[in-house]
Design an enzyme around this catalytic site. Sequence first.
Site, mmCIF file in Angstrom:
data_model
loop_
_atom_site.group_PDB
_atom_site.id
_atom_site.type_symbol
_atom_site.label_atom_id
_atom_site.label_comp_id
_atom_site.label_asym_id
_atom_site.label_seq_id
_atom_site.Cartn_x
_atom_site.Cartn_y
_atom_site.Cartn_z
ATOM 1 C CG HIS A 119 38.248 -46.255 17.080
ATOM 2 N ND1 HIS A 119 37.295 -45.332 17.441
ATOM 3 C CD2 HIS A 119 38.258 -47.189 18.060
ATOM 4 C CE1 HIS A 119 36.737 -45.706 18.580
ATOM 5 N NE2 HIS A 119 37.305 -46.824 18.984
ATOM 6 C CG ASP A 158 40.250 -44.349 23.707
ATOM 7 O OD1 ASP A 158 39.861 -45.526 23.858
ATOM 8 O OD2 ASP A 158 39.591 -43.495 23.081
#
Length: 336
Positions: free
Chosen positions: A191, A263
């Site tokens: 992330h 993702d």
Amino acid sequence: MYYKFMTNLTPEQKLYRMFILGMSGEKLEQNPNLIKALNRSLGGVIFFTENIQSAAGFKELVSKIKKEAANPIFLSIDQEGGRVERTEKIHNGKKYLSAQEAVIKGEEFVRHQSALIAEELHSYGLNMNYAPVLDVNTNSKNPIIGNRSYSKEPEIVSKCGEIVMHEFLKKGILPVGKHFPGHGQTDTDSHKTMPEVNLNLEKLENIHIKPFKDLIESGLPAIMAAHVHYCAFDKNKIPGSISPNVLGYLRKNLNFKGIIISDDMVMGGIKNYSPIEACIKGINAGINMFIYRNSDDKTIELIEELIKKVEAKKIDIEKIDYSVELITKTLNTFKI
């Protein structure tokens, strides 16, 4: 052979089919860009905690989205249990155990909890869940996987993953195995940045890829690709999510016939590329659908720019057609 309807779709409709977008708040009316995308044949919507304040309100939101959509779409969520659980405002906290905690209670508990998760998601009108997590937790200092993984043993991950997959499918929820080819050995969070896995191919195959291989052989319909660099596949630092070598291995070596989903494309693991560059590389590598947690102006502008590049023949239309066919076939096969 492409579906007959393919010839009737515009480049705009085809490109929008390849995107799964998020939204702000819990009211569709406050998201004009998402409405615009739905009208233009958007492929899916992803929901986060901020979108889900109450069961009744969420059902109403999902219903409105279905009415606005120009075609059947994926209505998706990350509902693993434990840390990653988006319905906590409905339940005033976490309702489900993490993968690690669930497996301690045994396979029957994993089966039971998976059925409950699927039943709840189906009751809201959803049809896709980004689970099971098929990462093998081999690094105790991994900051992002940890108890999201069923085990450090690939056989246990495979067994539990298959249980989850079958329970979801029985309840009308499309399972998405993640994060290919394995996020369990990383020591940074994708992330925030692009992690690196420096294992040889044999170790990757015997440990981290094994659960994906096992579930593919059992009929896994969709896989999420990780924004992680794998040295065994690429010398240059490129995330697996847009790597022709990683996604080519998934298609050719593992014979995966399902949907490959990125993702979230706003994560740090992909930030070294501009959005347009990342999407073009992803399409060329074999991504079928891109997740963007936003449906803001920048995201819509990105899709429109991709449409222009397709029209200018700067992106191979056959790759776009293949993805749209695969998406449609999956929706039809699983009656979503």
